[in-house]
Design an enzyme around this catalytic site. Structure first.
Site, PDB file in Angstrom:
ATOM      1  N   HIS A  14      98.835  46.269  69.665  1.00  0.00           N
ATOM      2  CA  HIS A  14      98.025  45.698  68.600  1.00  0.00           C
ATOM      3  C   HIS A  14      96.747  46.511  68.522  1.00  0.00           C
ATOM      4  CE1 HIS A  14      96.612  42.526  65.903  1.00  0.00           C
ATOM      5  NE2 HIS A  14      95.426  42.874  66.367  1.00  0.00           N
ATOM      6  N   CYS A  15      96.469  47.074  67.349  1.00  0.00           N
ATOM      7  CA  CYS A  15      95.295  47.937  67.207  1.00  0.00           C
ATOM      8  C   CYS A  15      94.168  47.164  66.533  1.00  0.00           C
ATOM      9  CB  CYS A  15      95.660  49.169  66.388  1.00  0.00           C
ATOM     10  SG  CYS A  15      94.213  50.191  66.052  1.00  0.00           S
ATOM     11  N   PRO A  16      93.062  46.893  67.257  1.00  0.00           N
ATOM     12  CA  PRO A  16      91.967  46.139  66.640  1.00  0.00           C
ATOM     13  C   PRO A  16      91.248  46.936  65.546  1.00  0.00           C
ATOM     14  CG  PRO A  16      91.389  46.832  68.864  1.00  0.00           C
ATOM     15  CD  PRO A  16      92.811  47.221  68.652  1.00  0.00           C
ATOM     16  N   ASN A  19      93.313  46.415  62.646  1.00  0.00           N
ATOM     17  CA  ASN A  19      93.560  44.976  62.612  1.00  0.00           C
ATOM     18  C   ASN A  19      95.003  44.608  62.305  1.00  0.00           C
ATOM     19  OD1 ASN A  19      92.839  42.323  62.873  1.00  0.00           O
ATOM     20  ND2 ASN A  19      92.316  42.075  60.712  1.00  0.00           N
TER      21      ASN A  19
END
Ligand SMILES: [Zn+2]
Length: 305
Positions: A14-16, A19
């Site tokens: 999951h890439c912040p 998002n």
């Protein structure tokens, strides 16, 4: 399954920053994005550095000399550009490695656990999706960034099938359940990332993970599956009739004690006998020394008189 509760095909992480998750459909786009960020920042670093070199050189400039604050801002931008090149370049390197090996970050963990699980056996788990680097790259990196395949069925190597990875994962989950231990909460926890009141060890060893910390009350039972020196990871056991959402996460280790149910009273008595043996040995030893001293004194007395 993503932290947001979505299922993502071939999930990597999951890439912040974007998002969303990186998975089957956007892996190519994500890699292209990283590559353009790194490429763009390389170009800007080169242009800005050569500009500063020109300004600071003693040669006559083809433009009016810039004010000092412009120079400071440009040097600051160079710092940011190089920072992006290094940080995002690192990420790009690991993404390329993942694509070349055809292994997502999650599959890397499964592979690592599979080695650990087979430590004392000769059998080896084979990753089913890697069919050579050229094939692996062509699966993800295409000219229009649209991946090959539907994300559900995958080409696998000989001797493996669509469920090789799933079977290994299920076996690992079963192993984990067998290793699990029940703990009873003796001090309520707040669910804070930096909990106060559980000692210096817990406070100065916060966890580097985005997994949740859980709030618990005294006498709750937690099924623990992972251990760290100052933290435990587990799931709260639901009480009878209670049917709420699963509560799973980390808790400070001093808040819980292992919950041991003795099989029968005899077990406890056996333990008492085992524990008392060293004490008996010590007492006998001291008695022996004591009497030896008295006997020696007696002998000396006889000799001198
Ligand atoms: Zn996500």
């Amino acid at each position: 399954m993503d932290a947001g509760g979505r299922c993502v095909m071939k999930m990597d992480h999951h890439c912040p920053w974007i998002n969303t998750c990186v998975g089957h459909f956007n892996h190519g786009h994500f890699t292209a994005f990283l590559a353009s960020a790194v490429g763009g920042c390389c170009v800007s670093s080169i242009i800005l550095i050569s500009w500063v070199a020109n300004v600071l050189s003693l040669k006559p400039l083809p433009f009016p000399p810039p004010p000092v604050y412009t120079l400071i801002l440009v040097v600051f931008s160079i710092g940011l550009s190089i920072g992006v090149v290094l940080a995002v370049g690192m990420l790009l390197y690991f993404q390329m490695l993942a694509i070349i090996r055809n292994r997502t970050e999650i599959e890397d963990w499964i592979l690592e656990k599979s080695r650990y699980r087979r430590d004392d056996t000769d059998t080896k788990y084979v990753h089913p999706y890697s069919k050579g680097w050229h094939f692996n790259i062509s699966q993800v990196l295409t000219w229009d960034c649209i991946p090959v395949g539907d994300g559900i069925t995958w080409p696998v190597i000989d001797g493996c099938n669509q469920y090789t990875l799933t079977r290994e994962q299920l076996a690992q989950k079963l192993d984990k359940r067998k290793r699990a231990r029940r703990y009873r909460i003796i001090k309520a926890t707040s669910g804070s990332k930096f909990p106060i009141g559980h000692g210096f060890g817990v406070f100065f060893h916060p966890l580097c993970t985005d997994e949740p910390r859980i709030k618990l009350d005294i006498d709750d039972i937690v099924v623990v599956t992972r251990w760290k020196k100052y933290w435990l990871f587990g799931e709260k056991e639901q009480k009878d009739g209670e049917n709420t959402k699963r509560v799973r996460g980390w808790l400070p280790r001093p808040c819980a004690v292992e919950y041991i149910k003795l099989k029968n009273v005899c077990d406890l008595q056996t333990r008492k006998i085992i524990y008392s043996i060293p004490i008996c040995v010590h007492i006998t030893f001291f008695l022996y020394i004591f009497t030896l001293k008295r006997r020696l004194r007696h002998i000396c007395h006889v000799i001198y008189t």
